[in-house]
Design a protein around this motif. Structure first.
Motif, PDB file in Angstrom:
ATOM      1  N   PRO A 123       0.810  -1.224   0.000  1.00 31.26           N
ATOM      2  CA  PRO A 123       0.000   0.000   0.000  1.00 31.26           C
ATOM      3  C   PRO A 123       0.846   1.278   0.000  1.00 31.26           C
ATOM      4  O   PRO A 123       0.345   2.347  -0.338  1.00 31.26           O
ATOM      5  N   LEU A 124       2.118   1.166   0.352  1.00 33.82           N
ATOM      6  CA  LEU A 124       3.008   2.322   0.340  1.00 33.82           C
ATOM      7  C   LEU A 124       3.118   2.921  -1.064  1.00 33.82           C
ATOM      8  O   LEU A 124       3.243   4.130  -1.212  1.00 33.82           O
ATOM      9  N   THR A 132       2.368   6.855  -1.492  1.00 36.20           N
ATOM     10  CA  THR A 132       3.381   7.821  -1.941  1.00 36.20           C
ATOM     11  C   THR A 132       3.024   8.405  -3.305  1.00 36.20           C
ATOM     12  O   THR A 132       3.337   9.568  -3.574  1.00 36.20           O
ATOM     13  N   THR A 133       2.347   7.626  -4.137  1.00 35.35           N
ATOM     14  CA  THR A 133       1.897   8.149  -5.428  1.00 35.35           C
ATOM     15  C   THR A 133       0.873   9.254  -5.215  1.00 35.35           C
ATOM     16  O   THR A 133       0.937  10.308  -5.845  1.00 35.35           O
ATOM     17  N   ARG A 134      -0.052   9.021  -4.317  1.00 35.89           N
ATOM     18  CA  ARG A 134      -1.061  10.048  -4.004  1.00 35.89           C
ATOM     19  C   ARG A 134      -0.388  11.301  -3.429  1.00 35.89           C
ATOM     20  O   ARG A 134      -0.712  12.418  -3.823  1.00 35.89           O
ATOM     21  N   GLU A 135       0.544  11.112  -2.512  1.00 38.83           N
ATOM     22  CA  GLU A 135       1.250  12.250  -1.927  1.00 38.83           C
ATOM     23  C   GLU A 135       2.000  13.041  -2.988  1.00 38.83           C
ATOM     24  O   GLU A 135       1.984  14.277  -2.980  1.00 38.83           O
ATOM     25  N   ALA A 176       9.545  17.178 -18.322  1.00 42.21           N
ATOM     26  CA  ALA A 176      10.414  16.229 -17.636  1.00 42.21           C
ATOM     27  C   ALA A 176       9.676  14.901 -17.543  1.00 42.21           C
ATOM     28  O   ALA A 176       8.463  14.840 -17.734  1.00 42.21           O
ATOM     29  N   PHE A 177      10.439  13.847 -17.220  1.00 37.23           N
ATOM     30  CA  PHE A 177       9.892  12.492 -17.170  1.00 37.23           C
ATOM     31  C   PHE A 177      10.300  11.828 -15.866  1.00 37.23           C
ATOM     32  O   PHE A 177      11.448  11.940 -15.441  1.00 37.23           O
ATOM     33  N   VAL A 178       9.364  11.102 -15.255  1.00 45.04           N
ATOM     34  CA  VAL A 178       9.680  10.396 -14.015  1.00 45.04           C
ATOM     35  C   VAL A 178       9.011   9.029 -14.011  1.00 45.04           C
ATOM     36  O   VAL A 178       7.874   8.888 -14.449  1.00 45.04           O
ATOM     37  N   ALA A 179       9.755   8.032 -13.520  1.00 46.50           N
ATOM     38  CA  ALA A 179       9.219   6.681 -13.364  1.00 46.50           C
ATOM     39  C   ALA A 179       8.905   6.431 -11.903  1.00 46.50           C
ATOM     40  O   ALA A 179       9.775   6.561 -11.042  1.00 46.50           O
ATOM     41  N   LEU A 180       7.657   6.096 -11.626  1.00 45.65           N
ATOM     42  CA  LEU A 180       7.242   5.581 -10.334  1.00 45.65           C
ATOM     43  C   LEU A 180       7.270   4.059 -10.446  1.00 45.65           C
ATOM     44  O   LEU A 180       7.514   3.532 -11.530  1.00 45.65           O
ATOM     45  N   PRO A 181       7.008   3.327  -9.384  1.00 49.04           N
ATOM     46  CA  PRO A 181       6.971   1.876  -9.508  1.00 49.04           C
ATOM     47  C   PRO A 181       6.018   1.438 -10.615  1.00 49.04           C
ATOM     48  O   PRO A 181       4.960   2.035 -10.827  1.00 49.04           O
ATOM     49  N   VAL A 185      10.530   4.831  -4.614  1.00 46.78           N
ATOM     50  CA  VAL A 185       9.703   4.552  -3.440  1.00 46.78           C
ATOM     51  C   VAL A 185      10.165   3.268  -2.764  1.00 46.78           C
ATOM     52  O   VAL A 185      10.224   2.215  -3.396  1.00 46.78           O
ATOM     53  N   ASN A 186      10.503   3.376  -1.478  1.00 49.77           N
ATOM     54  CA  ASN A 186      10.865   2.215  -0.669  1.00 49.77           C
ATOM     55  C   ASN A 186      11.982   1.384  -1.312  1.00 49.77           C
ATOM     56  O   ASN A 186      11.993   0.158  -1.197  1.00 49.77           O
ATOM     57  N   GLY A 187      12.891   2.038  -2.027  1.00 50.57           N
ATOM     58  CA  GLY A 187      14.002   1.335  -2.664  1.00 50.57           C
ATOM     59  C   GLY A 187      13.600   0.470  -3.845  1.00 50.57           C
ATOM     60  O   GLY A 187      14.366  -0.389  -4.288  1.00 50.57           O
ATOM     61  N   PHE A 188      12.397   0.704  -4.393  1.00 47.25           N
ATOM     62  CA  PHE A 188      11.891  -0.125  -5.493  1.00 47.25           C
ATOM     63  C   PHE A 188      12.892  -0.257  -6.630  1.00 47.25           C
ATOM     64  O   PHE A 188      13.066  -1.339  -7.198  1.00 47.25           O
TER      65      PHE A 188
END
Length: 186
Positions: A15-16, A20-23, A99-104, A134-137
């Motif tokens: 759920p993290l 963190t995505t919402r934040e 700009a570009f960013v990768a989330l999990p 996020v969380n060392g993903f």
């Protein structure tokens, strides 16, 4: 500023990732940063879109016709563009974004961030690329990038192009401070 976010069409097991995505989405909206993303309403994709919208920001989705139903296109966006295929999706997102960013995410997330990073190396654009770790993903992947550099397959200045952080403030500051290197063959 418009930030292209690549992320999972699922939420993952922890759920993290959703939290963190919402934040991040709420932070983006509070900072006046608009979202460019893949146009879906499921998973982390839908989460970040909803968060930016909830925070009063603008969200620009780009989705291929074939995925419109499969990814269940988000209908509440500022603008949703339907394109013919994934190539057009990535090209349109690149045009819109600063700009570009990768989330999990999965294979598609990696493909998208690696393509935009490669375009930057080749001088096709001068926009920053980031891993929101996020969380060392992304630790194993970032270690592999370091190994590619140490082994002589990637120039240190091209590895250094990547912003690596798990903090929203550091992400936006890194994007604002970004100075692109000379392109690969320049």
């Amino acid at each position: 500023m418009k930030l292209a976010v690549f992320c999972g069409s699922s939420s993952g097991h922890d759920p993290l990732y959703t939290q963190t995505t919402r934040e991040l989405g709420l932070f983006m909206a509070a900072q006046g940063v608009d979202l460019v993303y893949g146009g879906g309403r499921t998973g982390l994709m839908g989460c970040i879109a909803d968060a930016v919208l909830d925070g009063g920001g603008k969200v620009y989705g780009v989705i291929p016709e074939a995925l419109k139903e499969k990814e269940v296109a988000h209908t509440g966006l500022t603008e949703l563009t339907v394109v013919a295929d994934m190539h057009q999706r990535k090209a349109r997102m690149a045009e819109l974004a600063d700009a570009f960013v990768a989330l999990p995410g999965g294979a598609g997330t990696l493909e998208e961030i690696f393509e935009t990073w490669t375009w930057g190396q080749l001088g096709y654009h001068r926009k920053p690329c980031a891993f929101f770790n996020v969380n060392g993903f992304y630790d194993p992947l970032l270690n592999m990038i370091d190994r590619m550099t140490d082994s002589g397959f990637l120039k240190p200045e091209h590895a250094a192009m990547l912003i690596r952080t798990a903090e929203p403030e550091a992400l936006l500051q890194g994007i604002r401070d970004y100075q692109p290197p000379r392109h690969k063959w320049g």
